[in-house]
Design an enzyme around this catalytic site. Structure first.
Site, mmCIF file in Angstrom:
data_model
loop_
_atom_site.group_PDB
_atom_site.id
_atom_site.type_symbol
_atom_site.label_atom_id
_atom_site.label_comp_id
_atom_site.label_asym_id
_atom_site.label_seq_id
_atom_site.Cartn_x
_atom_site.Cartn_y
_atom_site.Cartn_z
ATOM 1 N N ALA A 1 0.800 -1.239 0.000
ATOM 2 C CA ALA A 1 0.000 0.000 0.000
ATOM 3 C C ALA A 1 0.825 1.277 0.000
ATOM 4 O O ALA A 1 0.361 2.317 -0.460
ATOM 5 C CB ALA A 1 -0.936 -0.003 1.203
ATOM 6 N N LYS B 1 8.384 -9.533 -14.079
ATOM 7 C CA LYS B 1 6.968 -9.239 -14.335
ATOM 8 C C LYS B 1 6.353 -10.263 -15.287
ATOM 9 O O LYS B 1 5.181 -10.611 -15.164
ATOM 10 C CB LYS B 1 6.804 -7.822 -14.908
ATOM 11 C CG LYS B 1 7.253 -6.703 -13.985
ATOM 12 C CD LYS B 1 6.589 -6.721 -12.619
ATOM 13 C CE LYS B 1 5.163 -6.198 -12.597
ATOM 14 N NZ LYS B 1 4.589 -6.195 -11.235
HETATM 15 N N1 LIG Z 1 6.094 2.779 -11.642
HETATM 16 C C1 LIG Z 1 5.992 2.254 -12.837
HETATM 17 O O1 LIG Z 1 6.404 2.869 -13.855
HETATM 18 C C2 LIG Z 1 5.359 0.915 -13.030
HETATM 19 C C3 LIG Z 1 4.988 0.537 -14.338
HETATM 20 C C4 LIG Z 1 4.370 -0.681 -14.541
HETATM 21 C C5 LIG Z 1 4.110 -1.517 -13.467
HETATM 22 N N2 LIG Z 1 4.498 -1.152 -12.211
HETATM 23 C C6 LIG Z 1 4.193 -2.083 -11.117
HETATM 24 O O2 LIG Z 1 3.422 -1.417 -10.150
HETATM 25 C C7 LIG Z 1 3.649 -1.978 -8.867
HETATM 26 C C8 LIG Z 1 4.004 -0.880 -7.900
HETATM 27 O O3 LIG Z 1 5.153 -0.201 -8.359
HETATM 28 P P1 LIG Z 1 5.483 1.305 -7.929
HETATM 29 O O4 LIG Z 1 5.919 2.022 -9.126
HETATM 30 O O5 LIG Z 1 4.376 1.829 -7.131
HETATM 31 O O6 LIG Z 1 6.804 1.049 -7.074
HETATM 32 P P2 LIG Z 1 7.173 1.282 -5.556
HETATM 33 O O7 LIG Z 1 6.746 2.616 -5.107
HETATM 34 O O8 LIG Z 1 8.608 0.936 -5.453
HETATM 35 O O9 LIG Z 1 6.307 0.192 -4.800
HETATM 36 C C9 LIG Z 1 6.645 -1.153 -4.719
HETATM 37 C C10 LIG Z 1 5.882 -1.761 -3.572
HETATM 38 O O10 LIG Z 1 6.179 -3.163 -3.488
HETATM 39 C C11 LIG Z 1 6.418 -3.493 -2.146
HETATM 40 N N3 LIG Z 1 7.299 -4.644 -1.993
HETATM 41 C C12 LIG Z 1 8.471 -4.878 -2.601
HETATM 42 N N4 LIG Z 1 8.991 -6.035 -2.158
HETATM 43 C C13 LIG Z 1 8.120 -6.528 -1.241
HETATM 44 C C14 LIG Z 1 8.081 -7.679 -0.402
HETATM 45 N N5 LIG Z 1 9.059 -8.585 -0.409
HETATM 46 N N6 LIG Z 1 7.025 -7.856 0.422
HETATM 47 C C15 LIG Z 1 6.020 -6.945 0.460
HETATM 48 N N7 LIG Z 1 5.993 -5.837 -0.290
HETATM 49 C C16 LIG Z 1 7.034 -5.632 -1.129
HETATM 50 C C17 LIG Z 1 7.080 -2.249 -1.565
HETATM 51 O O11 LIG Z 1 6.949 -2.281 -0.167
HETATM 52 P P3 LIG Z 1 7.854 -1.401 0.807
HETATM 53 O O12 LIG Z 1 7.143 -0.082 0.880
HETATM 54 O O13 LIG Z 1 7.826 -2.162 2.078
HETATM 55 O O14 LIG Z 1 9.214 -1.299 0.184
HETATM 56 C C18 LIG Z 1 6.262 -1.155 -2.225
HETATM 57 O O15 LIG Z 1 5.095 -0.895 -1.502
HETATM 58 C C19 LIG Z 1 4.739 -3.038 -9.058
HETATM 59 O O16 LIG Z 1 4.091 -4.273 -9.220
HETATM 60 C C20 LIG Z 1 5.395 -2.613 -10.362
HETATM 61 O O17 LIG Z 1 6.011 -3.689 -11.014
HETATM 62 C C21 LIG Z 1 5.113 0.042 -11.968
#
Ligand SMILES: NC(=O)c1ccc[n+]([C@@H]2O[C@H](COP(=O)([O-])OP(=O)(O)OC[C@H]3O[C@@H](n4cnc5c(N)ncnc54)[C@H](OP(=O)(O)O)[C@@H]3O)[C@@H](O)[C@H]2O)c1
Length: 331
Positions: free
Chosen positions: A13, A167
């Site tokens: 979250a 992914k």
């Molecule tokens: N940003 C983009 O451009 C983009 C594009 C396409 C898809 N996505 C996808 O969107 C999703 C969120 O990405 P975001 O951009 O919002 O990145 P983000 O801010 O880095 O968020 C990643 C989240 O994953 C959690 N996480 C990582 N490892 C974990 C673990 N072992 N156990 C529990 N939680 C874990 C992190 O928790 P902590 O807060 O505890 O670190 C964080 O809340 C991901 O699935 C990513 O692949 C992102």
């Protein structure tokens, strides 16, 4: 309000996308159970607890993707599960442990919790265009990428594209598990996500714009599919709320080369010192198209890229990641 009386779970979250998802879910009246890894870290929780409606309808739980059963008690009683948690960065030193295990085992772990409770009606998974684009097929202006496109595991391995591999494998595993266990699953595939940050920390995709503002003299010879974080969050909600939603949704407002991003920045912020040239002398990598038909049917109306870029810059400024006066105003 459409979410009134409904309980949903958001994994990860505190993340960039998930924070917006939690915000919009609360706005729609949902009760949200959000998971974070460290409940004691204010950088992961304070911005969530400050959201409108959070006092009354946000509950935060500790859960880790790599701990089996971690999500059982969170998911129990939820009607919808939004699985967004997954490491989102490209430079891993140990890709298997840092990216692939949390992505794949984590998804299966969350799904394992979902099948233990009859309350869950649909699971919405945050996949990525990274699970779509990496297959070696030509990507040129005449090519329209649609839901039949998948990244190739072999291609990602060959090219050492570890984040796309994580992914791709996670999506494959999720589809197999959901089919084998009759879970109603929808996957959301955002391009590179930009727009305002709610969390106080810098995430990887916002850093892609920040890197252009920090005085660098060149920009990469790369093009990406870009999309606004608010559209991404809303697409997750619509994918849960619209009964006929199914399959894979690609979220891309526009495919643009870095040169175009710099051009927009220059038009919007003429006083900024921005990269003057491309990092190499090769022709610019060509853009391609991404089909928008299916996403329109879900009700997505994209924020234009110019607005998204401006929102990102203003947010980076407000959060103190860039100081125009010190770093970047041209002399
Ligand atoms: N940003 C983009 O451009 C983009 C594009 C396409 C898809 N996505 C996808 O969107 C999703 C969120 O990405 P975001 O951009 O919002 O990145 P983000 O801010 O880095 O968020 C990643 C989240 O994953 C959690 N996480 C990582 N490892 C974990 C673990 N072992 N156990 C529990 N939680 C874990 C992190 O928790 P902590 O807060 O505890 O670190 C964080 O809340 C991901 O699935 C990513 O692949 C992102």
């Amino acid at each position: 309000m459409s979410g009134s009386g409904k309980v949903v779970c958001v994994t990860g979250a505190s993340g960039y996308i998930a924070s917006w998802l939690v915000k919009l879910l609360l706005q729609r009246g949902y009760t949200v159970r959000g998971t974070v890894r460290d409940l004691a870290d204010p950088k992961r929780t304070e911005h969530l607890r400050a959201l409108e409606g959070a006092n009354e309808r946000l509950q935060l739980f500790k859960a880790n993707l790599l701990e089996e059963g971690s999500f059982d008690s969170v998911v129990e009683g939820c009607e919808g599960v939004f699985h967004t948690a997954s490491p989102c960065y490209v430079n891993a030193t140990d890709p298997q442990a840092e990216l692939i295990d949390p992505a794949v085992k984590g998804a299966l772990n969350v799904f394992g919790s979902c099948i233990k409770t009859p309350s869950v009606k649909r699971v919405v998974v945050t996949s990525s265009m990274a699970a779509v684009l990496h297959n070696g097929r030509p990507q040129t202006p005449d090519v329209v990428i649609d839901a039949t496109w998948f990244s190739s595991v072999e291609f990602c391995e060959q090219e050492k594209k570890w984040y796309p591999l994580s992914k791709t494998l996670a999506e494959e595993a999720a589809w197999k598990f959901s089919k084998d266990n009759s879970i109603d699953m929808v996957t959301i595939h955002p391009g590179v996500v930009i727009g305002p940050l709610l969390q106080p920390t810098l995430n990887e995709s916002s850093a892609m714009l920040l890197n252009l503002l920090n005085g660098s003299s060149t920009y990469p010879n790369l093009r990406f599919p870009w999309v606004n974080v608010k559209d991404v969050a809303m697409a997750h909600i619509l994918a849960f709320e619209v009964p006929s939603a199914s399959g894979r949704y690609f979220l891309v407002e526009r495919v643009a080369h870095y040169s175009e991003i710099v051009k927009i920045l220059r038009e919007q912020y003429p006083a900024l010192k921005l990269p003057e040239k491309c990092v190499d002398d090769k022709p610019f990598l060509p853009i391609y198209q991404v089909s928008k038909e299916k996403e329109k049917s879900l009700g997505i109306d994209y924020v234009p890229i110019v607005t998204s870029i401006k929102e990102t810059v203003e947010s980076l400024k407000e959060k103190g990641f860039v100081s125009f006066s010190k770093l970047a105003i041209a002399k």
